[in-house]
Design an enzyme around this catalytic site. Structure first.
Site, PDB file in Angstrom:
ATOM      1  N   GLY A  44     -11.876   4.240 -30.200  1.00 10.24           N
ATOM      2  CA  GLY A  44     -10.665   3.452 -30.430  1.00 10.24           C
ATOM      3  C   GLY A  44     -10.835   1.960 -30.584  1.00 10.24           C
ATOM      4  N   ASP A 100      -9.163  -0.623 -26.648  1.00 10.98           N
ATOM      5  CA  ASP A 100      -8.013  -0.544 -27.538  1.00 10.98           C
ATOM      6  C   ASP A 100      -6.713  -0.521 -26.740  1.00 10.98           C
ATOM      7  OD1 ASP A 100      -8.728   1.872 -26.435  1.00 10.98           O
ATOM      8  OD2 ASP A 100      -8.524   3.049 -28.262  1.00 10.98           O
ATOM      9  N   ASP A 103      -3.636   2.807 -20.683  1.00 11.36           N
ATOM     10  CA  ASP A 103      -2.472   3.675 -20.491  1.00 11.36           C
ATOM     11  C   ASP A 103      -2.312   3.916 -18.980  1.00 11.36           C
ATOM     12  OD1 ASP A 103      -0.457   5.549 -21.103  1.00 11.36           O
ATOM     13  OD2 ASP A 103      -1.878   7.162 -21.445  1.00 11.36           O
ATOM     14  N   THR A 104      -2.912   4.968 -18.445  1.00 13.00           N
ATOM     15  CA  THR A 104      -2.840   5.176 -16.993  1.00 13.00           C
ATOM     16  C   THR A 104      -3.735   4.198 -16.235  1.00 13.00           C
ATOM     17  OG1 THR A 104      -4.672   6.761 -16.994  1.00 13.00           O
ATOM     18  CG2 THR A 104      -2.432   7.654 -17.318  1.00 13.00           C
ATOM     19  N   GLY A 105      -4.746   3.672 -16.915  1.00 13.77           N
ATOM     20  CA  GLY A 105      -5.691   2.751 -16.288  1.00 13.77           C
ATOM     21  C   GLY A 105      -6.965   3.419 -15.794  1.00 13.77           C
ATOM     22  N   THR A 107      -9.366   5.012 -17.366  1.00 14.10           N
ATOM     23  CA  THR A 107     -10.566   4.744 -18.162  1.00 14.10           C
ATOM     24  C   THR A 107     -11.112   3.350 -17.844  1.00 14.10           C
ATOM     25  OG1 THR A 107      -9.679   6.141 -19.913  1.00 14.10           O
ATOM     26  CG2 THR A 107     -11.484   4.659 -20.509  1.00 14.10           C
ATOM     27  N   LEU A 108     -10.224   2.357 -17.834  1.00 19.38           N
ATOM     28  CA  LEU A 108     -10.690   0.992 -17.590  1.00 19.38           C
ATOM     29  C   LEU A 108     -11.214   0.848 -16.156  1.00 19.38           C
ATOM     30  CD1 LEU A 108     -11.087  -1.743 -18.855  1.00 19.38           C
ATOM     31  CD2 LEU A 108      -8.799  -2.392 -18.101  1.00 19.38           C
ATOM     32  N   ASP A 159      -5.867   6.611 -32.794  1.00 18.48           N
ATOM     33  CA  ASP A 159      -5.625   7.786 -33.649  1.00 18.48           C
ATOM     34  C   ASP A 159      -4.570   8.718 -33.073  1.00 18.48           C
ATOM     35  OD1 ASP A 159      -7.229   8.763 -31.457  1.00 18.48           O
ATOM     36  OD2 ASP A 159      -7.552  10.565 -32.646  1.00 18.48           O
ATOM     37  N   ARG A 165      -6.327   5.959 -37.791  1.00 19.04           N
ATOM     38  CA  ARG A 165      -7.134   4.927 -37.138  1.00 19.04           C
ATOM     39  C   ARG A 165      -7.212   3.644 -37.950  1.00 19.04           C
ATOM     40  NH1 ARG A 165      -9.937   6.598 -32.614  1.00 19.04           N
ATOM     41  NH2 ARG A 165     -10.670   8.724 -32.648  1.00 19.04           N
TER      42      ARG A 165
END
Ligand code: 5GP
Length: 177
Positions: A44, A100, A103-105, A107-108, A159, A165
């Site tokens: 992304g 990119d 969202d929920t956080g 991943t970061l 995407d 994308r």
């Protein structure tokens, strides 16, 4: 899959202006740094990272990671795993994670934990968009483009089932419609 193009949420002009602004701030904040490593998260972030990297006025290099979340394509249950690691050792280096969307956080938060364990000289984060209403875990975003409502967005690297994308704007798709 709709035949029509997604409706515009953030225009190409707004994105360009925001990327310019972020690049100016980052270039100023890292003016003393001789090699800022931009860590992009595939897939992304590749367009946002390319735009941002080209506008920075400081020495920088680029590396990528790829992560995978378990579960279906439009929800995240928090279980993240790494499927492609950085090529470089970031110990003692200045690192800026470029995402990119947050969202929920999960991943970061996972990325920051994983990279901090490698003892970089500094570690900050940058995201093009975030959805504050969806946040489940804390993850600091040092450089943020836009806040958006809880909708599924595409374009600028984002995407929907690998479609859209390369749209130059951020648009909204309605998976049910
Ligand atoms: P998280 O929930 O861990 O913050 O984000 C997980 C991932 O879900 C993001 O990196 C992104 O790939 C995907 N994601 C979340 N919201 C959206 C969205 O609105 N559009 C797209 N294309 N991907 C999203």
């Amino acid at each position: 899959m709709p035949e029509t193009l997604p409706e515009v949420l953030i225009s190409e002009e707004q994105i360009k202006a925001k990327v310019d602004e972020l690049a100016r701030r980052i270039s100023a904040d890292y003016r003393e740094v001789d090699d800022l490593i931009l860590v992009g998260v595939l897939k992304g972030s590749f367009i946002f990272l390319a735009d941002l990297a080209r506008r920075l006025t400081i020495p920088r290099s680029v590396d990528f990671m790829a992560l995978s979340t378990y579960g279906d394509s439009t929800t995240t249950d928090g279980a993240v795993r790494m499927i492609l690691d950085l090529r470089r050792n970031i110990s003692g280096k200045h690192v800026l994670v470029v995402e990119d969307i947050v969202d929920t956080g999960h991943t970061l938060a996972y990325l920051v934990r994983a990279l901090a364990a490698r003892q970089p000289a500094s570690l900050k984060t940058c995201a093009l968009v975030q959805k504050p209403d969806r946040r489940e875990v804390y993850a600091q975003i040092d450089y943020l483009g836009f806040e958006i409502p809880d909708v599924w967005v595409v374009g600028c690297g984002l995407d929907w089932a690998e479609k859209f994308r390369t749209l130059p704007y951020i648009g909204v798709v309605h998976p049910e419609g």
